[in-house]
Design an enzyme around this catalytic site. Structure first.
Site, PDB file in Angstrom:
ATOM      1  N   LYS A  75       0.724  -1.243   0.106  1.00 44.75           N
ATOM      2  CA  LYS A  75      -0.099  -0.085  -0.164  1.00 44.75           C
ATOM      3  C   LYS A  75       0.916   1.318   0.156  1.00 44.75           C
ATOM      4  O   LYS A  75       0.695   2.152  -0.656  1.00 44.75           O
ATOM      5  CB  LYS A  75      -0.863  -0.262   1.436  1.00 44.75           C
ATOM      6  CG  LYS A  75      -1.795   1.217   1.259  1.00 44.75           C
ATOM      7  CD  LYS A  75      -2.620   1.296   2.585  1.00 44.75           C
ATOM      8  CE  LYS A  75      -3.693   0.149   2.540  1.00 44.75           C
ATOM      9  NZ  LYS A  75      -4.868   0.375   3.508  1.00 44.75           N
ATOM     10  N   LYS A  87       2.678  -3.470  11.025  1.00 53.15           N
ATOM     11  CA  LYS A  87       1.519  -3.466  11.872  1.00 53.15           C
ATOM     12  C   LYS A  87       1.557  -4.089  12.819  1.00 53.15           C
ATOM     13  O   LYS A  87       2.474  -4.471  13.360  1.00 53.15           O
ATOM     14  CB  LYS A  87       0.448  -4.420  10.971  1.00 53.15           C
ATOM     15  CG  LYS A  87      -1.039  -4.263  10.918  1.00 53.15           C
ATOM     16  CD  LYS A  87      -1.466  -2.971  10.030  1.00 53.15           C
ATOM     17  CE  LYS A  87      -2.927  -2.874  10.093  1.00 53.15           C
ATOM     18  NZ  LYS A  87      -3.348  -1.699   9.204  1.00 53.15           N
ATOM     19  N   ASP A 122      -6.342   1.475  13.922  1.00 54.16           N
ATOM     20  CA  ASP A 122      -6.642   0.385  13.029  1.00 54.16           C
ATOM     21  C   ASP A 122      -8.248   0.021  13.721  1.00 54.16           C
ATOM     22  O   ASP A 122      -8.765   0.614  14.531  1.00 54.16           O
ATOM     23  CB  ASP A 122      -5.741  -0.663  12.818  1.00 54.16           C
ATOM     24  CG  ASP A 122      -6.096  -1.560  11.699  1.00 54.16           C
ATOM     25  OD1 ASP A 122      -6.781  -2.733  11.740  1.00 54.16           O
ATOM     26  OD2 ASP A 122      -5.632  -1.545  10.548  1.00 54.16           O
ATOM     27  N   SER A 153      -9.142   9.762  10.224  1.00 58.81           N
ATOM     28  CA  SER A 153      -8.598   9.597   8.635  1.00 58.81           C
ATOM     29  C   SER A 153      -9.942   9.118   7.761  1.00 58.81           C
ATOM     30  O   SER A 153      -9.817   8.768   6.580  1.00 58.81           O
ATOM     31  CB  SER A 153      -7.562   8.565   8.429  1.00 58.81           C
ATOM     32  OG  SER A 153      -7.896   7.260   8.884  1.00 58.81           O
ATOM     33  N   THR A 157      -9.913   8.552   3.697  1.00 56.07           N
ATOM     34  CA  THR A 157      -9.993   7.350   3.063  1.00 56.07           C
ATOM     35  C   THR A 157     -11.092   7.116   2.148  1.00 56.07           C
ATOM     36  O   THR A 157     -11.033   6.812   1.064  1.00 56.07           O
ATOM     37  CB  THR A 157     -10.416   6.254   4.131  1.00 56.07           C
ATOM     38  OG1 THR A 157      -9.226   6.264   5.301  1.00 56.07           O
ATOM     39  CG2 THR A 157     -10.249   4.817   3.471  1.00 56.07           C
ATOM     40  N   ALA A 265     -13.733   0.197   0.513  1.00 57.91           N
ATOM     41  CA  ALA A 265     -12.337   0.492   1.195  1.00 57.91           C
ATOM     42  C   ALA A 265     -12.175  -0.676   2.196  1.00 57.91           C
ATOM     43  O   ALA A 265     -11.115  -0.569   2.783  1.00 57.91           O
ATOM     44  CB  ALA A 265     -13.164   1.790   2.453  1.00 57.91           C
ATOM     45  N   ALA A 266     -12.640  -1.644   2.072  1.00 58.11           N
ATOM     46  CA  ALA A 266     -12.335  -2.914   2.843  1.00 58.11           C
ATOM     47  C   ALA A 266     -10.978  -3.214   2.471  1.00 58.11           C
ATOM     48  O   ALA A 266     -10.634  -3.344   1.312  1.00 58.11           O
ATOM     49  CB  ALA A 266     -13.347  -3.832   2.694  1.00 58.11           C
TER      50      ALA A 266
END
Length: 356
Positions: A75, A87, A122, A153, A157, A265-266
């Site tokens: 990404k 992450k 997240d 965000s 997004t 968006a997933a």
């Protein structure tokens, strides 16, 4: 992914690019159990959110953090930002297990990495949590405006997904507009709601679904023109926009989808790579999720660089051109858009000698 494989095996099942570092964090005093995975720092510090979730097992948590951190590398590379991929996951119930002490303990583990990993929000964490983490480490972004951050965000997004969808529409119908098109939005959380507003302003007709009844009631009250359905994945829509959990595009759903364009968006929308081929064979264009949903990443990258809002918004709108280029390359090379997006990202990664 084979759950019996060790850390190294799981990492290399994802791609030939193995993880640089995986850190297991435990603090008996606060009950913290977390895993931080740094997939790549080739392009810069590894950026990726902290997910808090009541995983059924440590093995499941490890699988998730390895997969998500790998995805963040691609990404970031595709988004054109000078950041790597990372992450973190905290094993716990975000509704009951959060505390200042737990986030302080977690932040101290982040601090020990010396900036190789920068965390953000997240699933299961929000700006309040990031503000708490930020009191104990400087290696955090996405904090509230009060704490000096760029705030939530979700809006940017959604803006990125909207522009990705416009690029897809141009490819499918010859015009970069959703006016007159019916878009089915699956998941009406913060990003889904913001996306719906952009679609309606562009003249689209919108139907929506969510497993959360309260979220649906909110949409009904805010935008009564939106039709609520039990499912949008197989509804008679032009565009299917998955904005909830990943894995909704399966072999069976790929055969039942009526939409000509899939863009949402997933994260990790494909249950497995073979699904993309099934979509392609049916003439359905899929805009790869890690390119379409990069608006939030671009926002927090801008926060780290001290960029102003106008500059960041311009960068997010640039997702349109990136998606157009990827779709064009896929057609020219006779490959799927996912493969084209991966090549796009890998060209940046391979241009820099790997070093730690």
């Amino acid at each position: 992914m084979h759950t019996e494989a060790g850390v190294f095996g799981r990492s290399h099942e994802l791609s030939r690019r193995g993880h640089e570092q995986v850190v297991f964090c435990e603090d008996d005093k606060t009950g913290l159990k977390a895993i931080i995975a740094i997939h790549s720092t080739v392009l810069g510090p590894a950026l990726g959110g902290t997910r808090m979730y009541p995983y059924a097992s440590e093995s499941q948590a490890l699988d998730d953090v390895l997969r998500l951190s790998w995805g963040m590398t691609y990404k970031s590379a595709a988004a054109g930002v000078d950041l790597g991929g990372g992450k973190a996951v905290i094993i716990g119930d975000p509704a009951h297990d959060k505390s200042e002490e737990l986030f302080a303990s977690y932040a101290r583990f982040v601090e020990t990495l010396g900036g190789r990993y920068i965390t953000a929000g997240d699933v299961g964490t929000n700006t309040d949590d990031l503000d708490a983490i930020g009191r104990y480490t400087s290696h955090v972004t996405g904090r509230s405006a009060v704490a000096g951050g760029s705030g939530d965000s979700a809006g940017l997004t959604a803006l990125g997904v909207f522009n990705a969808m416009r690029a897809g529409a141009e490819s499918v119908w010859g015009t970069a507009s959703l006016a007159g098109r019916t878009v089915g939005v699956e998941g009406v959380g913060k990003v889904g709601r913001a996306l719906i507003s952009l679609l309606l302003a562009d003249g689209a007709e919108v139907c929506a679904t969510d497993v959360n009844e309260a979220a649906l009631q909110r949409i009904s009250q805010e935008t009564p023109g939106v039709r609520l359905l039990g499912s949008v994945a197989t509804a008679p829509v032009d565009v299917y926009a998955p904005c909830a959990l990943g894995g909704t595009l399966t072999a069976s759903s790929a055969e039942a989808i009526e939409a000509k364009l899939v863009c949402g968006a997933a994260n990790n929308q494909l249950a497995n790579p073979a699904v993309e081929q099934a979509l392609t064979e049916r003439g359905i264009t899929w805009v790869p999720d890690f390119v379409a949903n990069a608006g939030g990443l671009i926002q927090v990258a801008g926060e780290l660089q001290g960029a102003d809002r106008a500059t960041v918004e311009g960068d997010v709108r640039g997702i349109f051109d990136r998606c157009r280029d990827i779709i064009t390359a896929a057609k020219a090379e006779g490959i799927g858009t996912g493969a084209a997006a991966n090549r796009f990202a890998e060209r940046r990664l391979d241009a820099i000698p790997r070093s730690i």
